[in-house]
Design a protein around this motif. Structure first.
Motif, PDB file in Angstrom:
ATOM      1  N   TYR A   2       0.923  -1.254   0.036  1.00  0.00           N
ATOM      2  CA  TYR A   2      -0.019   0.065   0.075  1.00  0.00           C
ATOM      3  C   TYR A   2       0.986   1.277  -0.150  1.00  0.00           C
ATOM      4  CZ  TYR A   2      -2.624  -3.776   1.689  1.00  0.00           C
ATOM      5  OH  TYR A   2      -3.384  -5.060   2.213  1.00  0.00           O
ATOM      6  N   THR A  15       3.932  -2.840   3.411  1.00  0.00           N
ATOM      7  CA  THR A  15       3.599  -4.013   3.347  1.00  0.00           C
ATOM      8  C   THR A  15       2.510  -4.639   4.245  1.00  0.00           C
ATOM      9  OG1 THR A  15       5.325  -5.006   4.460  1.00  0.00           O
ATOM     10  CG2 THR A  15       5.762  -4.426   2.276  1.00  0.00           C
ATOM     11  N   ASP A  16       2.025  -5.844   3.935  1.00  0.00           N
ATOM     12  CA  ASP A  16       1.229  -6.554   4.867  1.00  0.00           C
ATOM     13  C   ASP A  16       2.035  -7.038   6.245  1.00  0.00           C
ATOM     14  OD1 ASP A  16      -1.322  -6.589   3.793  1.00  0.00           O
ATOM     15  OD2 ASP A  16      -1.011  -8.049   2.164  1.00  0.00           O
ATOM     16  N   LEU A  19       2.232  -4.190   8.403  1.00  0.00           N
ATOM     17  CA  LEU A  19       0.548  -3.789   9.052  1.00  0.00           C
ATOM     18  C   LEU A  19       0.445  -4.993  10.113  1.00  0.00           C
ATOM     19  CD1 LEU A  19      -1.562  -3.000   6.385  1.00  0.00           C
ATOM     20  CD2 LEU A  19      -0.477  -1.474   7.816  1.00  0.00           C
ATOM     21  N   SER A  20       0.947  -6.081   9.868  1.00  0.00           N
ATOM     22  CA  SER A  20       0.782  -7.188  10.861  1.00  0.00           C
ATOM     23  C   SER A  20       1.698  -6.851  12.275  1.00  0.00           C
ATOM     24  CB  SER A  20       1.293  -8.503  10.265  1.00  0.00           C
ATOM     25  OG  SER A  20       0.361  -8.823   9.365  1.00  0.00           O
ATOM     26  N   ALA A  37      -2.346   2.988   5.548  1.00  0.00           N
ATOM     27  CA  ALA A  37      -2.383   1.833   4.875  1.00  0.00           C
ATOM     28  C   ALA A  37      -3.219   0.868   5.384  1.00  0.00           C
ATOM     29  CB  ALA A  37      -0.959   0.981   4.971  1.00  0.00           C
ATOM     30  N   MET A  38      -3.494   0.980   6.947  1.00  0.00           N
ATOM     31  CA  MET A  38      -4.751   0.042   7.340  1.00  0.00           C
ATOM     32  C   MET A  38      -6.164   0.098   6.736  1.00  0.00           C
ATOM     33  SD  MET A  38      -3.668   0.119  11.625  1.00  0.00           S
ATOM     34  CE  MET A  38      -2.598  -1.000  12.155  1.00  0.00           C
ATOM     35  N   SER A  41      -5.901  -1.095   3.351  1.00  0.00           N
ATOM     36  CA  SER A  41      -6.148  -2.553   3.278  1.00  0.00           C
ATOM     37  C   SER A  41      -7.707  -3.304   3.309  1.00  0.00           C
ATOM     38  CB  SER A  41      -5.662  -3.379   4.387  1.00  0.00           C
ATOM     39  OG  SER A  41      -6.161  -3.189   5.810  1.00  0.00           O
ATOM     40  N   ARG A  42      -8.399  -2.285   3.786  1.00  0.00           N
ATOM     41  CA  ARG A  42      -9.887  -2.431   4.225  1.00  0.00           C
ATOM     42  C   ARG A  42     -10.049  -3.979   4.913  1.00  0.00           C
ATOM     43  NH1 ARG A  42     -10.124  -1.398  -1.583  1.00  0.00           N
ATOM     44  NH2 ARG A  42     -10.384   0.924  -1.975  1.00  0.00           N
ATOM     45  N   ASN A  43      -9.294  -4.220   5.830  1.00  0.00           N
ATOM     46  CA  ASN A  43      -9.390  -5.280   6.729  1.00  0.00           C
ATOM     47  C   ASN A  43      -9.836  -5.050   7.843  1.00  0.00           C
ATOM     48  OD1 ASN A  43      -8.637  -7.547   8.080  1.00  0.00           O
ATOM     49  ND2 ASN A  43      -6.874  -8.056   7.021  1.00  0.00           N
ATOM     50  N   SER A  68      -9.665   6.135   7.379  1.00  0.00           N
ATOM     51  CA  SER A  68      -9.509   4.681   7.406  1.00  0.00           C
ATOM     52  C   SER A  68     -10.524   3.851   7.714  1.00  0.00           C
ATOM     53  CB  SER A  68      -8.158   4.301   8.007  1.00  0.00           C
ATOM     54  OG  SER A  68      -6.990   4.620   7.533  1.00  0.00           O
TER      55      SER A  68
END
Length: 272
Positions: A2, A15-16, A19-20, A37-38, A41-43, A68
């Motif tokens: 992102y 990167t993912d 984010l993790s 970025a969070m 990600s739309r997570n 976000s």
């Protein structure tokens, strides 16, 4: 991966994996690029961290946390946004950047969708700062619906033709800034091929808006955006909209974008 802008306005890639790792931190400690970025990600897993980031010490980060949460579009965010909005006094509407207005506009879009946002903009009894931020909502990574694009087009027309008293009272910088934000949203919509899905009524509205932008005194960037998103329109409508800068009337970066768009449109005609 992102893309996001950090606190120094430098574009970075997140990167993912980053984010993790950030998920293990408290939201109040997250840097702005991670918060953005969070949302990109739309997570839904990041909602707790973003809820915490609503109370970050930096206003800019708090606003990105709001956007976000809006981008993730999950109703479980609603109570946190409403609680934060109620904690801010009405006096905040007088601030240079009103956090209360950002929150109210995000809540409207989250609860009532694009049609509710349009109703609030044109008919709702809301502070003008809230109505402005209904368009700034599209600075987020929210997924655009065709109804969002219809609202953006209608609102842009209202701004350009100044058919509301509160619009007439805006400072010049605020007026231009929100127009550019709305144009960037149309650019984003064009990249998703949403502008190619409209009926004649909305093409005519878009033509009028585009021609007005190309004819008035405004930051040249606004005119560049019109030249860019024109490529997603059917050629006959695109040519009509671009008429004010055709035949050698465009200069500099506007001329460069126009050349790219005309080449694309000519190719589209050949393939039709």
């Amino acid at each position: 991966m992102y893309q996001a802008y950090n606190e120094n306005n430098v574009r970075v890639v997140i990167t993912d994996e980053q984010l993790s790792k950030a998920f293990r931190q408290h939201g109040k400690d997250l840097p702005i690029e991670i918060v953005i970025a969070m949302g990109a990600s739309r997570n839904k897993m990041f909602i707790p961290r973003l809820n915490e980031a609503l109370y970050h010490q930096t206003l800019r980060v708090r606003i990105e946390a709001i956007h976000s949460l809006l981008s993730i579009q999950d109703i479980q965010s609603l109570s946190s946004l409403q609680e934060k909005e109620k904690s801010i006094s009405e006096e905040d509407f007088n601030a240079t950047i009103s956090e209360k207005a950002v929150l109210q506009s995000a809540i409207i879009r989250l609860v009532n969708g694009p049609k509710g946002a349009e109703e609030a903009f044109f008919e709702g009894d809301y502070h003008p700062r809230v109505k402005l931020n209904l368009l700034y909502n599209y600075s987020s990574n929210m997924i655009l619906l065709s109804e969002d694009v219809e609202f953006i087009i209608n609102a842009l027309g209202s701004f350009l033709f100044k058919d509301r008293e509160w619009i007439q009272k805006l400072k010049r910088d605020d007026y231009e800034d929100v127009i550019i934000c709305a144009l960037e949203a149309l650019w984003n919509a064009s990249e998703k091929r949403l502008l190619s899905l409209f009926n004649i009524e909305y093409y005519q509205k878009l033509i009028a808006i585009g021609k007005q932008i190309l004819n008035i005194k405004i930051d040249s960037y606004a005119k560049e955006i019109v030249a860019i998103f024109a490529k997603d329109l059917p050629p006959k409508y695109a040519y009509e909209m671009l008429e004010p800068i055709m035949n050698g009337k465009a200069k500099g970066d506007i001329a460069k974008e126009l050349t790219h768009t005309l080449s694309f449109l000519h190719q589209k005609e050949k393939e039709a």
